[in-house]
Each structure stands twice: as C-alpha cells, then as structure tokens.
Scaffold this active site. Structure first.
Site, mmCIF file in Angstrom:
data_model
loop_
_atom_site.group_PDB
_atom_site.id
_atom_site.type_symbol
_atom_site.label_atom_id
_atom_site.label_comp_id
_atom_site.label_asym_id
_atom_site.label_seq_id
_atom_site.Cartn_x
_atom_site.Cartn_y
_atom_site.Cartn_z
ATOM 1 N N LYS A 9 78.775 -20.667 122.608
ATOM 2 C CA LYS A 9 78.220 -21.461 123.715
ATOM 3 C C LYS A 9 76.905 -22.113 123.327
ATOM 4 C CE LYS A 9 80.024 -17.664 126.509
ATOM 5 N NZ LYS A 9 79.740 -16.453 125.708
ATOM 6 N N HIS A 56 76.842 -23.155 128.207
ATOM 7 C CA HIS A 56 76.619 -21.778 128.677
ATOM 8 C C HIS A 56 76.286 -21.698 130.169
ATOM 9 C CE1 HIS A 56 75.324 -17.623 126.976
ATOM 10 N NE2 HIS A 56 75.781 -17.494 128.199
ATOM 11 N N TYR A 65 73.073 -14.974 122.302
ATOM 12 C CA TYR A 65 73.236 -13.543 121.986
ATOM 13 C C TYR A 65 72.679 -13.162 120.619
ATOM 14 C CZ TYR A 65 76.954 -14.135 125.556
ATOM 15 O OH TYR A 65 77.691 -14.457 126.657
ATOM 16 N N ASP A 77 84.204 -13.398 121.710
ATOM 17 C CA ASP A 77 83.292 -14.238 122.495
ATOM 18 C C ASP A 77 81.839 -13.994 122.087
ATOM 19 O OD1 ASP A 77 82.956 -15.916 125.157
ATOM 20 O OD2 ASP A 77 81.404 -14.370 125.134
#
Ligand code: A2P
Length: 311
Positions: A83, A116, A54, A49
């Site tokens: 996402k 997200h 990120y 994931d």
C-alpha cells in the site's frame, strides 16, 4: 497441497486473489515477520499483505526470495499486496513510492497495490494534513498498471461514497479491484460489502479477530475471540472462535488477512475449508454486528476533508 483448498476471488482486473492471506502489521522482533511468512507459505498461504507503513516489506522480500530459491514456491504462485502511504498521494509521488516498495520487496511487480487511506498528509507521521484528492492519486495509480509495475490497483479504508466517487470519475480507466477495510463480527460492514459486490469491487477484511495486540485497539474493547455466541457456534463444528470468524467471512464473500506469527495458529487459520456454517449460524453471526470499530485512532483526523468513517 493445502493451497489448493483456498478459494480465490476473480478480481475485475482478471487476476485471482486467494481469499485467505497473511497480515503483517505489528511491531515485530527482527526475523519475526520473515519467519512467519516462510512458515505460512510452507503451509499453503499464497496471499501476503504488507504496506509501506508497516516497514515489513524488506523482511518479507528476503523470506520470499529464499523460498523461491529453495524451489518451494514461484513468484507467479504468490499474491503480494502492498500500500502507498498517506504522504505520497500527489500524482508525481505515486510512481516513486511504488518503485520504493518494489525495491524494498526486491520484486519486479506487485499483485495488488492499494491507496492505504483516502487521507493525505505532507509527512509520514501524519502531522500535516493536505487536501490532495484521492481521485488525482487514482489517475496516477492507473498508470502503474499500464507500466506493468502492478497487476491490480485498489483502495483501503474507503467508504461507499468514496468508492462511488472513483467509479463516477471522468475518464476512469480501471475500477478499484479491491477495498481493504476493517470487518469483524462486531463491524459487519454489510452495506459497504453489498455495494462493492454489486459493483465488482472485491473486499478484504483486516483485523478480523478485532486485532488483539494491535496498538490501535482500545483496552476496553470487548474480546471478540471470547464472544460466547461465537464460542458456542465453534463447539458445534469443533472449531475455534477464530476459525468460525474466518469461515463466516469466506461465506459472506470477502477475503481475510488474519495476522499471526505463531505456526500453530497460522495452521489453524488455514484449516477452515472443511466445514460450512449453516444459514442459521450465519444469521446469528451477522446479528452480532454493533458497528464497533477497533481502528478508532483514525478518528484523530475526523476533520480531514477525506475522513472516511462517516457515511
Ligand atoms: P499471534 O501472532 O501470537 O498468533 P488480527 O488479525 O485481527 O489483527 O488478529 C491478530 C492477533 O490475533 C494476533 O495477536 C495473533 O497473535 C492473534 N491470533 C491469530 N490467530 C489466532 C487464532 N487462531 N486464535 C487466537 N488468536 C489468534
């Protein structure tokens, strides 16, 4: 070998999602995520994931390419989730955002692409809220499936009403395959989970251990991994609190993506398929629910028209 033991959820898109995945959100040292991904895949993880937010997509992409080249795994065996960030909700920004993630990962498809947050902003840093409706974003997400850029689409941090709005929208082509939300024994989300199960939407739990070490968690939050009830249940099965929490989630029917960069803990988190919590212990775990949300930072945007943490 170990991977055979990880059960999957059949998504409403027809694809299978392994119920245990690796979370990769944190501030990492160089190579830390890449090394964790490699170690994880070598010990049987198949579900990884990440997210545009990120900034871990490039390192994950490189690690996976190396493993594939070495013949340790094939792309088809992996389940890659990423996402779209809050500043790309306008329909014309959706495909470019998806292509940017594909390029960062150096892959030609994404297994599961999620919105997200229901929240939309003009900028990456979330300083300027916009009123872009996630229903319009969803229509653009559907086109990504038709173009073959993504296999399944879903959402994250959506509440029940927001899922319902998508399910009821005019001309809906694909239902969300997944909703990824915070779930811990202190935040059971039973109502959302049951609604989703009933409507064929799978659920993934992020931050299953209460996200110790994440910058979004309050220093005063109770330490879930030290909860005496969970420690006690673990003793009975000779399992750690982390393993009890993961097993509890598997038995409730959702996928989990605990984050770890430590090989010992990565292995421990995978070692949950050789025991079963009794019905009574499941009830005891469920009774720990106290509606405690760790991702409290999002409350900063409580006046946003699509703020999710109210039902
Ligand atoms: P580390 O990466 O050093 O293993 P969450 O998934 O809820 O965000 O929790 C992630 C945090 O929990 C990380 O700080 C991670 O540290 C730690 N962690 C991961 N697995 C375990 C485990 N089995 N036991 C204790 N702590 C763990």
């Amino acid at each position: 070998m170990m991977a055979d033991k990880v059960p999957s959820i059949r998504l409403n898109s027809g694809y299978d999602m392994p119920m245990l995945g690796l979370g990769t959100y944190n501030s990492f040292r160089p190579n830390e995520v890449g090394d964790a991904v490699k170690a994880a895949i070598e010990m049987g993880y198949r579900h990884i994931d990440t997210a545009w937010l990120y900034k871990t997509e490039p390192e994950i992409g490189v690690a996976i390419k190396e493993l594939i080249k070495e013949g340790n795994v094939t792309r088809e065996e992996l389940f890659i989730v990423t996402k779209i960030w809050d500043n790309c909700h306008e329909p014309e920004k959706v495909e470019p955002a998806c292509r940017a993630s594909l390029e960062a990962l150096d892959m030609d498809y994404i297994d599961l692409y999620l919105i997200h947050f229901p929240l939309s902003f003009a900028d990456f840093e979330r300083t300027k809220p916009t009123a872009t409706d996630y229903l319009d974003t969803w229509r653009a997400m559907e086109k990504l499936v038709d173009k073959g850029l993504v296999r399944s689409i879903g959402v994250s941090n959506f509440n029940k009403q927001q899922l319902e709005r998508i399910l009821k929208m005019d001309g809906l082509k694909y239902k969300p395959a997944n909703n990824q939300v915070e779930i811990t024994p202190y935040l059971a989300q039973e109502d959302l989970l049951q609604f989703s199960l009933k409507n064929g939407i799978s659920t993934t739990a992020y931050g299953p251990f209460g996200a110790p070490g994440q910058n979004y968690v309050s220093k005063d939050a109770p330490k879930l991994l030290e909860d005496p009830t969970i420690v006690e249940i673990g003793r009975k099965y000779n399992k750690s609190p982390a393993q009890v929490i993961l097993r509890y989630g598997i038995q409730r029917g959702y996928a989990l993506i605990p984050k770890s960069t430590n090989p010992t803990r990565l292995a421990q988190n995978m070692d949950i398929f050789d025991f079963k919590l009794s019905e009574e212990d499941m009830k005891t775990m469920l009774a720990l629910d106290r509606g405690l949300r760790n991702n409290f930072q999002t409350f900063k945007w409580k006046d946003h028209p699509f703020f999710p943490y109210k039902e």
